[in-house]
Write an enzyme that holds these catalytic residues in place. Sequence first.
Site, PDB file in Angstrom:
ATOM      1  N   ASN A  42       0.836  -1.195   0.000  1.00  0.00           N
ATOM      2  CA  ASN A  42       0.000   0.000   0.000  1.00  0.00           C
ATOM      3  C   ASN A  42       0.877   1.254   0.000  1.00  0.00           C
ATOM      4  OD1 ASN A  42       0.595  -0.819   2.736  1.00  0.00           O
ATOM      5  ND2 ASN A  42      -1.102   0.386   3.523  1.00  0.00           N
ATOM      6  N   ILE A  43       0.378   2.271  -0.708  1.00  0.00           N
ATOM      7  CA  ILE A  43       1.091   3.542  -0.851  1.00  0.00           C
ATOM      8  C   ILE A  43       0.102   4.640  -0.506  1.00  0.00           C
ATOM      9  CG2 ILE A  43       2.369   5.051  -2.427  1.00  0.00           C
ATOM     10  CD1 ILE A  43       2.854   2.472  -4.161  1.00  0.00           C
ATOM     11  N   GLU A  44       0.239   5.187   0.692  1.00  0.00           N
ATOM     12  CA  GLU A  44      -0.701   6.206   1.149  1.00  0.00           C
ATOM     13  C   GLU A  44      -0.352   7.576   0.606  1.00  0.00           C
ATOM     14  OE1 GLU A  44      -0.756   6.101   5.425  1.00  0.00           O
ATOM     15  OE2 GLU A  44      -2.009   4.303   5.447  1.00  0.00           O
ATOM     16  N   GLU A  55      -3.097  -4.780  -3.267  1.00  0.00           N
ATOM     17  CA  GLU A  55      -3.627  -5.700  -4.275  1.00  0.00           C
ATOM     18  C   GLU A  55      -3.638  -5.062  -5.660  1.00  0.00           C
ATOM     19  OE1 GLU A  55      -6.113  -6.242  -0.440  1.00  0.00           O
ATOM     20  OE2 GLU A  55      -5.052  -4.627  -1.478  1.00  0.00           O
ATOM     21  N   CYS A  86     -10.395  -4.842  -0.147  1.00  0.00           N
ATOM     22  CA  CYS A  86     -11.584  -3.992  -0.077  1.00  0.00           C
ATOM     23  C   CYS A  86     -12.447  -4.224  -1.322  1.00  0.00           C
ATOM     24  CB  CYS A  86     -11.180  -2.522   0.021  1.00  0.00           C
ATOM     25  SG  CYS A  86     -10.514  -1.856  -1.527  1.00  0.00           S
ATOM     26  N   CYS A  89     -10.756  -3.309  -4.670  1.00  0.00           N
ATOM     27  CA  CYS A  89      -9.759  -4.290  -5.107  1.00  0.00           C
ATOM     28  C   CYS A  89     -10.429  -5.576  -5.586  1.00  0.00           C
ATOM     29  CB  CYS A  89      -8.777  -4.579  -3.975  1.00  0.00           C
ATOM     30  SG  CYS A  89      -7.670  -3.180  -3.633  1.00  0.00           S
TER      31      CYS A  89
END
Length: 131
Positions: A42-44, A55, A86, A89
């Site tokens: 994940n890349i916030e 994903e 989620c 995804c």
Amino acid sequence: MDETELLTAAREATANAHVPYSEYRVGAALETADGTVFRGCNIENANYSNSLHAEEVALAEAVKNGHHDFSRLVVASSERDGVLPCGMCRQSLWEFCDEDFRVLCDEGDSVSEYRLGDLLPDAISAETLGR
């Protein structure tokens, strides 16, 4: 790749996550039909809606490299809490996978397994759009 190796790949992908806001690291390992594995994390972003999920990062990397057939996905978080993909995804996976596509989630001491069709019943598909 066996399930343990795929789980390890997803766990290792959490190390690359950019999570300055939530501090919740997620990693994914997506296996193609030919056994190639693509990892994602994940890349916030400060604007949360622009954040990328592990994903979708793995899926994008696979598609970018010419893969469109997938056998399974393992998702892990640094918390080992059984994180599931989620809805967004799940829908992205549905574009390339059928209802029997396997989704495995890291519970720490065990792995939970789901079918994409159970996680996303009545998904939007090309057929839904009349194609």
